[in-house]
Each structure stands twice: as C-alpha cells, then as structure tokens.
Design a protein around this motif. Structure first.
Motif, PDB file in Angstrom:
ATOM      1  N   ALA A 118     115.897 125.120 -81.670  1.00 56.91           N
ATOM      2  CA  ALA A 118     115.740 125.970 -80.480  1.00 56.91           C
ATOM      3  C   ALA A 118     114.507 125.566 -79.678  1.00 56.91           C
ATOM      4  O   ALA A 118     114.544 125.527 -78.436  1.00 56.91           O
ATOM      5  CB  ALA A 118     115.647 127.434 -80.887  1.00 56.91           C
ATOM      6  N   GLN A 119     113.425 125.258 -80.356  1.00 49.97           N
ATOM      7  CA  GLN A 119     112.215 124.808 -79.657  1.00 49.97           C
ATOM      8  C   GLN A 119     112.500 123.550 -78.850  1.00 49.97           C
ATOM      9  O   GLN A 119     112.088 123.445 -77.694  1.00 49.97           O
ATOM     10  CB  GLN A 119     111.086 124.540 -80.663  1.00 49.97           C
ATOM     11  CG  GLN A 119     110.475 125.781 -81.222  1.00 49.97           C
ATOM     12  CD  GLN A 119     109.452 125.467 -82.297  1.00 49.97           C
ATOM     13  OE1 GLN A 119     109.584 124.492 -83.045  1.00 49.97           O
ATOM     14  NE2 GLN A 119     108.433 126.300 -82.392  1.00 49.97           N
ATOM     15  N   HIS A 120     113.204 122.606 -79.451  1.00 55.83           N
ATOM     16  CA  HIS A 120     113.511 121.358 -78.748  1.00 55.83           C
ATOM     17  C   HIS A 120     114.390 121.603 -77.530  1.00 55.83           C
ATOM     18  O   HIS A 120     114.163 121.010 -76.465  1.00 55.83           O
ATOM     19  CB  HIS A 120     114.176 120.365 -79.696  1.00 55.83           C
ATOM     20  CG  HIS A 120     113.248 119.834 -80.733  1.00 55.83           C
ATOM     21  ND1 HIS A 120     113.673 119.067 -81.780  1.00 55.83           N
ATOM     22  CD2 HIS A 120     111.912 119.966 -80.912  1.00 55.83           C
ATOM     23  CE1 HIS A 120     112.645 118.745 -82.548  1.00 55.83           C
ATOM     24  NE2 HIS A 120     111.572 119.299 -82.039  1.00 55.83           N
ATOM     25  N   VAL A 121     115.375 122.472 -77.670  1.00 59.98           N
ATOM     26  CA  VAL A 121     116.256 122.789 -76.539  1.00 59.98           C
ATOM     27  C   VAL A 121     115.459 123.438 -75.410  1.00 59.98           C
ATOM     28  O   VAL A 121     115.589 123.061 -74.241  1.00 59.98           O
ATOM     29  CB  VAL A 121     117.423 123.700 -76.980  1.00 59.98           C
ATOM     30  CG1 VAL A 121     118.162 124.270 -75.781  1.00 59.98           C
ATOM     31  CG2 VAL A 121     118.373 122.932 -77.870  1.00 59.98           C
ATOM     32  N   LEU A 122     114.621 124.401 -75.745  1.00 60.44           N
ATOM     33  CA  LEU A 122     113.816 125.084 -74.720  1.00 60.44           C
ATOM     34  C   LEU A 122     112.825 124.133 -74.048  1.00 60.44           C
ATOM     35  O   LEU A 122     112.624 124.187 -72.828  1.00 60.44           O
ATOM     36  CB  LEU A 122     113.090 126.281 -75.319  1.00 60.44           C
ATOM     37  CG  LEU A 122     113.991 127.433 -75.767  1.00 60.44           C
ATOM     38  CD1 LEU A 122     113.188 128.475 -76.541  1.00 60.44           C
ATOM     39  CD2 LEU A 122     114.695 128.055 -74.584  1.00 60.44           C
ATOM     40  N   GLN A 123     112.203 123.270 -74.837  1.00 56.31           N
ATOM     41  CA  GLN A 123     111.280 122.299 -74.259  1.00 56.31           C
ATOM     42  C   GLN A 123     112.000 121.359 -73.304  1.00 56.31           C
ATOM     43  O   GLN A 123     111.500 121.049 -72.229  1.00 56.31           O
ATOM     44  CB  GLN A 123     110.583 121.500 -75.371  1.00 56.31           C
ATOM     45  CG  GLN A 123     109.560 122.296 -76.127  1.00 56.31           C
ATOM     46  CD  GLN A 123     109.079 121.599 -77.391  1.00 56.31           C
ATOM     47  OE1 GLN A 123     109.772 120.750 -77.954  1.00 56.31           O
ATOM     48  NE2 GLN A 123     107.914 122.002 -77.866  1.00 56.31           N
ATOM     49  N   GLU A 124     113.185 120.927 -73.700  1.00 53.67           N
ATOM     50  CA  GLU A 124     113.955 120.023 -72.854  1.00 53.67           C
ATOM     51  C   GLU A 124     114.419 120.730 -71.579  1.00 53.67           C
ATOM     52  O   GLU A 124     114.375 120.157 -70.486  1.00 53.67           O
ATOM     53  CB  GLU A 124     115.155 119.473 -73.637  1.00 53.67           C
ATOM     54  CG  GLU A 124     115.812 118.291 -73.003  1.00 53.67           C
ATOM     55  CD  GLU A 124     114.935 117.037 -72.940  1.00 53.67           C
ATOM     56  OE1 GLU A 124     115.330 116.107 -72.213  1.00 53.67           O
ATOM     57  OE2 GLU A 124     113.869 116.980 -73.576  1.00 53.67           O
TER      58      GLU A 124
ATOM     59  N   SER B 161     112.911 123.176 -70.110  1.00 47.14           N
ATOM     60  CA  SER B 161     111.712 123.335 -69.291  1.00 47.14           C
ATOM     61  C   SER B 161     111.350 122.033 -68.593  1.00 47.14           C
ATOM     62  O   SER B 161     110.983 122.024 -67.416  1.00 47.14           O
ATOM     63  CB  SER B 161     110.552 123.805 -70.175  1.00 47.14           C
ATOM     64  OG  SER B 161     109.384 123.945 -69.434  1.00 47.14           O
ATOM     65  N   ARG B 162     111.484 120.924 -69.314  1.00 46.78           N
ATOM     66  CA  ARG B 162     111.134 119.625 -68.746  1.00 46.78           C
ATOM     67  C   ARG B 162     112.143 119.170 -67.688  1.00 46.78           C
ATOM     68  O   ARG B 162     111.777 118.773 -66.592  1.00 46.78           O
ATOM     69  CB  ARG B 162     111.045 118.578 -69.862  1.00 46.78           C
ATOM     70  CG  ARG B 162     110.544 117.218 -69.397  1.00 46.78           C
ATOM     71  CD  ARG B 162     110.576 116.195 -70.523  1.00 46.78           C
ATOM     72  NE  ARG B 162     111.923 115.853 -70.940  1.00 46.78           N
ATOM     73  CZ  ARG B 162     112.738 115.043 -70.258  1.00 46.78           C
ATOM     74  NH1 ARG B 162     112.351 114.522 -69.122  1.00 46.78           N
ATOM     75  NH2 ARG B 162     113.940 114.766 -70.721  1.00 46.78           N
ATOM     76  N   VAL B 163     113.426 119.242 -68.015  1.00 49.79           N
ATOM     77  CA  VAL B 163     114.470 118.714 -67.134  1.00 49.79           C
ATOM     78  C   VAL B 163     114.674 119.587 -65.900  1.00 49.79           C
ATOM     79  O   VAL B 163     114.808 119.078 -64.785  1.00 49.79           O
ATOM     80  CB  VAL B 163     115.799 118.546 -67.910  1.00 49.79           C
ATOM     81  CG1 VAL B 163     116.945 118.214 -66.979  1.00 49.79           C
ATOM     82  CG2 VAL B 163     115.650 117.473 -68.977  1.00 49.79           C
ATOM     83  N   PHE B 164     114.704 120.895 -66.105  1.00 54.25           N
ATOM     84  CA  PHE B 164     115.025 121.796 -64.997  1.00 54.25           C
ATOM     85  C   PHE B 164     113.797 122.416 -64.339  1.00 54.25           C
ATOM     86  O   PHE B 164     113.934 123.256 -63.442  1.00 54.25           O
ATOM     87  CB  PHE B 164     115.993 122.886 -65.473  1.00 54.25           C
ATOM     88  CG  PHE B 164     117.297 122.329 -65.951  1.00 54.25           C
ATOM     89  CD1 PHE B 164     118.220 121.819 -65.052  1.00 54.25           C
ATOM     90  CD2 PHE B 164     117.603 122.298 -67.303  1.00 54.25           C
ATOM     91  CE1 PHE B 164     119.431 121.294 -65.489  1.00 54.25           C
ATOM     92  CE2 PHE B 164     118.810 121.782 -67.753  1.00 54.25           C
ATOM     93  CZ  PHE B 164     119.717 121.278 -66.846  1.00 54.25           C
ATOM     94  N   ALA B 165     112.621 122.041 -64.800  1.00 56.09           N
ATOM     95  CA  ALA B 165     111.344 122.460 -64.215  1.00 56.09           C
ATOM     96  C   ALA B 165     111.299 123.962 -63.944  1.00 56.09           C
ATOM     97  O   ALA B 165     111.529 124.746 -64.847  1.00 56.09           O
ATOM     98  CB  ALA B 165     111.039 121.638 -62.977  1.00 56.09           C
ATOM     99  N   GLU B 166     111.007 124.348 -62.705  1.00 58.96           N
ATOM    100  CA  GLU B 166     110.816 125.761 -62.378  1.00 58.96           C
ATOM    101  C   GLU B 166     112.060 126.606 -62.617  1.00 58.96           C
ATOM    102  O   GLU B 166     111.963 127.742 -63.083  1.00 58.96           O
ATOM    103  CB  GLU B 166     110.351 125.909 -60.926  1.00 58.96           C
ATOM    104  CG  GLU B 166     108.943 125.420 -60.692  1.00 58.96           C
ATOM    105  CD  GLU B 166     108.505 125.583 -59.246  1.00 58.96           C
ATOM    106  OE1 GLU B 166     109.066 126.433 -58.533  1.00 58.96           O
ATOM    107  OE2 GLU B 166     107.589 124.849 -58.843  1.00 58.96           O
ATOM    108  N   VAL B 167     113.229 126.072 -62.313  1.00 59.38           N
ATOM    109  CA  VAL B 167     114.474 126.821 -62.516  1.00 59.38           C
ATOM    110  C   VAL B 167     114.691 127.073 -64.013  1.00 59.38           C
ATOM    111  O   VAL B 167     115.046 128.183 -64.426  1.00 59.38           O
ATOM    112  CB  VAL B 167     115.676 126.076 -61.895  1.00 59.38           C
ATOM    113  CG1 VAL B 167     116.979 126.756 -62.242  1.00 59.38           C
ATOM    114  CG2 VAL B 167     115.508 125.962 -60.393  1.00 59.38           C
TER     115      VAL B 167
END
Length: 84
Positions: free
Chosen positions: A23-29, A31-37
């Motif tokens: 779950a941490q990896h999914v959330l980090q990704e 956050s990184r890929v979709f930035a503000e959205v």
C-alpha cells in the motif's frame, strides 16, 4: 484482535513484504505520477478513513472494536503525503 499483536506482526523486521508495504508503494507512486491530483485524492481518502474510524469508535457494535483499522490506514496515507 489485539492492537499490540497486530503492530508486532506488521513490524518491518517481521515481513519482507506485506500488505502495508505494498500500500505504501502504491500511494507513493500515485503521489509521484499524479502529483497534485493524486495527492488530493489520497488526502480525501485518508480523511474519509479517519472519519469512519471516529464513527465506528462511537458505535456500540462488534465493528466498534475494529475502529483503529481505518484510522491506521488513514494515518499511513497522510504519512506518505508528508514524506513526499
């Protein structure tokens, strides 16, 4: 389920890979890929989980004993946002 036992089982040293780490990896990704959205979506979901935990805690049902699970996931998600 005992909260202390759950935390012990989820300790980073006890598992090489767990649902929490995934779950941490999914959330980090996200956050990184979709930035503000993506960060806004994570924040909204985390807030929903925290509100759900409060509602569950105040109930007089069997589900009330598990109030800490949505709280734990909400705090995990907010922690990801703070790190990024």
């Amino acid at each position: 389920m005992d909260i202390n036992q759950y935390v012990l089982e989820e300790c980073d040293d006890s598992f090489e890979y767990s649902v929490r780490i995934s779950a941490q990896h999914v959330l980090q990704e996200m956050s990184r890929v979709f930035a503000e959205v993506g960060q806004a979506a994570i924040k909204k979901a985390a807030q929903a989980h925290l509100h759900s935990a409060l509602a569950q805690r105040s109930q007089n049902t069997a589900e009330a004993a598990r109030w800490w699970k949505p709280r734990e996931s909400g705090l995990l998600a907010l922690g990801i946002l703070i790190e990024d």
